[in-house]
Design a protein around this motif. Sequence first.
Motif, mmCIF file in Angstrom:
data_model
loop_
_atom_site.group_PDB
_atom_site.id
_atom_site.type_symbol
_atom_site.label_atom_id
_atom_site.label_comp_id
_atom_site.label_asym_id
_atom_site.label_seq_id
_atom_site.Cartn_x
_atom_site.Cartn_y
_atom_site.Cartn_z
ATOM 1 N N PHE A 9 57.877 11.790 25.512
ATOM 2 C CA PHE A 9 59.212 12.371 25.657
ATOM 3 C C PHE A 9 60.201 11.493 24.893
ATOM 4 O O PHE A 9 60.415 10.332 25.253
ATOM 5 C CB PHE A 9 59.603 12.434 27.135
ATOM 6 C CG PHE A 9 58.729 13.332 27.965
ATOM 7 C CD1 PHE A 9 59.134 14.618 28.281
ATOM 8 C CD2 PHE A 9 57.481 12.896 28.413
ATOM 9 C CE1 PHE A 9 58.327 15.454 29.041
ATOM 10 C CE2 PHE A 9 56.664 13.718 29.174
ATOM 11 C CZ PHE A 9 57.089 15.006 29.485
ATOM 12 N N ASN A 10 60.788 12.062 23.833
ATOM 13 C CA ASN A 10 61.768 11.333 23.025
ATOM 14 C C ASN A 10 63.141 11.481 23.679
ATOM 15 O O ASN A 10 63.841 12.485 23.489
ATOM 16 C CB ASN A 10 61.783 11.887 21.599
ATOM 17 C CG ASN A 10 62.747 11.132 20.704
ATOM 18 O OD1 ASN A 10 63.475 10.253 21.156
ATOM 19 N ND2 ASN A 10 62.758 11.476 19.426
ATOM 20 N N LEU A 11 63.542 10.485 24.440
ATOM 21 C CA LEU A 11 64.789 10.557 25.193
ATOM 22 C C LEU A 11 66.016 10.286 24.335
ATOM 23 O O LEU A 11 67.150 10.469 24.796
ATOM 24 C CB LEU A 11 64.732 9.611 26.392
ATOM 25 C CG LEU A 11 63.612 9.939 27.401
ATOM 26 C CD1 LEU A 11 63.685 9.016 28.594
ATOM 27 C CD2 LEU A 11 63.669 11.393 27.852
ATOM 28 N N ASP A 12 65.812 9.854 23.090
ATOM 29 C CA ASP A 12 66.938 9.795 22.153
ATOM 30 C C ASP A 12 67.531 11.188 21.947
ATOM 31 O O ASP A 12 68.718 11.332 21.621
ATOM 32 C CB ASP A 12 66.487 9.259 20.787
ATOM 33 C CG ASP A 12 66.256 7.760 20.794
ATOM 34 O OD1 ASP A 12 66.290 7.154 21.891
ATOM 35 O OD2 ASP A 12 66.021 7.194 19.710
ATOM 36 N N LYS A 13 66.705 12.212 22.103
ATOM 37 C CA LYS A 13 67.113 13.597 21.852
ATOM 38 C C LYS A 13 67.550 14.309 23.128
ATOM 39 O O LYS A 13 67.825 15.511 23.109
ATOM 40 C CB LYS A 13 65.954 14.378 21.216
ATOM 41 C CG LYS A 13 65.441 13.802 19.907
ATOM 42 C CD LYS A 13 66.466 13.930 18.808
ATOM 43 C CE LYS A 13 65.909 13.492 17.463
ATOM 44 N NZ LYS A 13 66.921 13.590 16.385
ATOM 45 N N ALA A 14 67.586 13.588 24.255
ATOM 46 C CA ALA A 14 67.900 14.217 25.541
ATOM 47 C C ALA A 14 69.397 14.483 25.684
ATOM 48 O O ALA A 14 70.237 13.699 25.230
ATOM 49 C CB ALA A 14 67.425 13.325 26.684
ATOM 50 N N VAL A 15 69.726 15.598 26.303
ATOM 51 C CA VAL A 15 71.101 15.900 26.717
ATOM 52 C C VAL A 15 71.048 16.290 28.194
ATOM 53 O O VAL A 15 70.054 16.859 28.660
ATOM 54 C CB VAL A 15 71.742 17.014 25.861
ATOM 55 C CG1 VAL A 15 72.096 16.507 24.490
ATOM 56 C CG2 VAL A 15 70.819 18.221 25.739
ATOM 57 N N ILE A 16 72.103 15.998 28.931
ATOM 58 C CA ILE A 16 72.136 16.229 30.366
ATOM 59 C C ILE A 16 73.283 17.190 30.683
ATOM 60 O O ILE A 16 74.393 17.025 30.165
ATOM 61 C CB ILE A 16 72.342 14.919 31.163
ATOM 62 C CG1 ILE A 16 71.468 13.788 30.605
ATOM 63 C CG2 ILE A 16 72.079 15.147 32.655
ATOM 64 C CD1 ILE A 16 69.989 13.975 30.788
ATOM 65 N N PHE A 17 73.014 18.176 31.558
ATOM 66 C CA PHE A 17 74.013 19.179 31.908
ATOM 67 C C PHE A 17 74.220 19.225 33.417
ATOM 68 O O PHE A 17 73.317 18.967 34.204
ATOM 69 C CB PHE A 17 73.576 20.571 31.429
ATOM 70 C CG PHE A 17 73.340 20.680 29.948
ATOM 71 C CD1 PHE A 17 74.415 20.873 29.087
ATOM 72 C CD2 PHE A 17 72.066 20.603 29.420
ATOM 73 C CE1 PHE A 17 74.205 20.976 27.710
ATOM 74 C CE2 PHE A 17 71.853 20.723 28.057
ATOM 75 C CZ PHE A 17 72.911 20.898 27.196
ATOM 76 N N ASP A 18 75.441 19.619 33.801
ATOM 77 C CA ASP A 18 75.750 19.920 35.195
ATOM 78 C C ASP A 18 75.174 21.304 35.502
ATOM 79 O O ASP A 18 75.500 22.281 34.811
ATOM 80 C CB ASP A 18 77.273 19.933 35.397
ATOM 81 C CG ASP A 18 77.679 20.152 36.838
ATOM 82 O OD1 ASP A 18 77.253 21.162 37.424
ATOM 83 O OD2 ASP A 18 78.420 19.316 37.378
#
Length: 368
Positions: free
Chosen positions: A351-360
Amino acid sequence: MGSLEIDSLDKSYGAAKVLKDINIEIEEGGFLVLVGPSGCGKSTLLNSIAGLEDITGGEIRIAGKKVNDLAPADRDIAMVFQSYALYPNMTVRGNIAFGMEIRKIPKAERDEAVHRVATLLQIEDLLDRKPSQLSGGQRQRVAMGRALVREPQVFLFDEPLSNLDAKLRVDMRTEIKKLHQRLGATIVYVTHDQIEAMTLATKIAVLKGGVLQQAGTPAEIYNNPVNTFVAEFMGSPSMNLIPAQAGQGPNGPTLSIARKAGDPLVLPAPEAVAAYAGRGVLLGLRPEAITDEEAADRNARVVETASCRIDVLEPSGADTYCTTDLGGKDVIGRLRADAPIRQGEDATLAFNLDKAVIFDPDSGERIA
């Protein structure tokens, strides 16, 4: 060619607001694609730019000049329609030259312009044919030629490729991109096809329900969506939105994701997630950010690996897509075509977490 500015534009039909406070700018020579689901207002916005629809509020400026109150013929725009809108009784030459003839441009000048545009579009050998003798792709080239011959400030394209078959769409998409590069024209282009948007645009405007969700370069829209609608709408397959529980670990904020079998998957999270500790969030990852270990990006700063049960494998030639259950949802990853992973078995995914985005999860707005 001219720039285009749309400033606080509203459009209503009676009490129904179909466009709400739209603000978009495109520079001279830019390629703006308006994209969104059916009924989102993109064609209404295009028609408003063209002057085919009166606006309720705001301003439209072309090359710095306000055009709100100008008739379509006085806005210095040219439009290419989905239906081609060719005159069936005229030849290709006649269709391309018709607008110039109406404006009483001398014949020698008309002939020179038709020849120039026909050469550009590679339809010189079609000039004496009628539209009924042409293929769909050829008719679309003629419709484009009729617009190009005017040399307007802005070209407007209303889903010009939607009537073509899949292969011809790809071919014509390439032709339009080449044409834009050669002419340096300012173009506004409406489509419901997000692949067209990604490949053609210098700027994409994503609309939903008459509201501009996000405007930016294709890379900005794809990699940094501002909300879950943009994240899911742009990209094929779309971004995975994985339910997760925000928490706090010894080294900072964490995301805990339920797995069908075994302990939850715990991943490090950005600092902004600390405010959501004990609450649910959505982790956004594109399929290419979930892959086999060998295909993981070696330049990424944060890559986490975990064992996941592979429920489905879908070979697609250059890649293989896999489906696993995370957070109670089907999550899609993109593997190498020859990755040694089998359906129905556990496999290590990166899992490449550099590419992660987080949403409400409630508002759909981006947290980090």
